[in-house]
Design an enzyme around this catalytic site. Structure first.
Site, short mmCIF file in Angstrom:
data_model
loop_
_atom_site.label_atom_id
_atom_site.label_comp_id
_atom_site.label_asym_id
_atom_site.label_seq_id
_atom_site.Cartn_x
_atom_site.Cartn_y
_atom_site.Cartn_z
N SER A 8 -3.21 -7.59 2.74
CA SER A 8 -3.33 -7.70 4.00
C SER A 8 -4.08 -8.80 4.55
O SER A 8 -3.74 -9.40 5.72
CB SER A 8 -4.56 -6.45 4.24
N LYS A 39 -16.69 -8.71 8.74
CA LYS A 39 -16.64 -9.63 9.83
C LYS A 39 -15.41 -10.11 10.53
O LYS A 39 -15.21 -10.13 11.56
CB LYS A 39 -17.59 -10.70 9.60
N ARG A 96 -3.01 -5.53 -8.95
CA ARG A 96 -2.13 -7.25 -8.89
C ARG A 96 -2.88 -7.89 -9.96
O ARG A 96 -4.01 -7.88 -10.30
CB ARG A 96 -2.27 -7.97 -7.60
N HIS A 134 0.97 -1.28 -0.03
CA HIS A 134 -0.07 0.13 0.12
C HIS A 134 0.89 1.36 0.03
O HIS A 134 0.49 2.07 -0.90
CB HIS A 134 -0.84 0.13 1.16
#
Ligand code: PNS
Length: 162
Positions: free
Chosen positions: A126, A41, A90, A17
């Site tokens: 991530s 979630k 990507r 990032h």
């Protein structure tokens, strides 16, 4: 003056990032790093925590502001006077990112610049970093030191809640 928005979940912010933010800083007069505040979630950090970490690691770039957003990204861009969305790309993301870029342009004329992820960060996401951290792997190569530290701590808290 061209203002760009770098949107994302940033849960947590990775060196991949930061590479995209740094390249956006070089291209645009002002950059807003926008943290999506839809709470997933399985999120590791709250949007406010992600903003805090991004603010810390982006402190060296005076043209960068970090904030949360909710709702449509293009509405946020319009409200901020940003004409461009700047995102990393990507290889596996091409179709999805292209569709989002086309939808966003159709909605508001806000255009998207898709920057090919640096080859040496192309496998870093991530979600993979969260998985590696959750299983006790070494995450120091992928996250800035304060973010790696907070990630380890949060994963530890999740594994053994007090
Ligand atoms: O890091 P991510 O998870 O790829 O970030 C996704 C994000 C927050 C950039 C994306 O989900 C988004 O733009 N959300 C805002 C809602 C929206 O505008 N949806 C319509 C997209 S065409």
């Amino acid at each position: 003056m061209v203002r760009a928005v770098c949107p994302g979940s940033f849960d947590p912010v990775t060196y991949g990032h930061l590479d995209i933010i740094e390249r956006s800083v070089a291209m645009f007069d002002s950059v807003i790093v926008a943290v999506g505040s839809n709470v997933a979630k399985n999120a590791l950090f709250t949007p406010a925590e992600r903003v805090e970490m991004l603010t810390e690691v982006c402190a060296g770039w005076p043209s960068v502001a970090v904030t949360q957003f909710s709702g449509l990204l293009v509405d946020f861009c319009r409200a901020q006077g940003a004409a461009v969305i700047s995102k990393g790309l990507r290889s596996g993301d091409v179709e999805f990112e292209l569709a989002m870029a086309q939808m966003n342009r159709r909605l508001t004329e806000v255009d998207t610049v898709l920057l090919p992820t640096a080859a040496h960060w192309s496998y870093v996401s991530s979600s993979l970093v969260r998985e590696v951290a959750g299983l006790g792997g070494d995450i120091d190569a992928f996250l800035p030191p304060p973010v790696a530290e907070r990630t380890r701590r949060r994963v530890g808290e999740r594994l053994s809640p007090s």
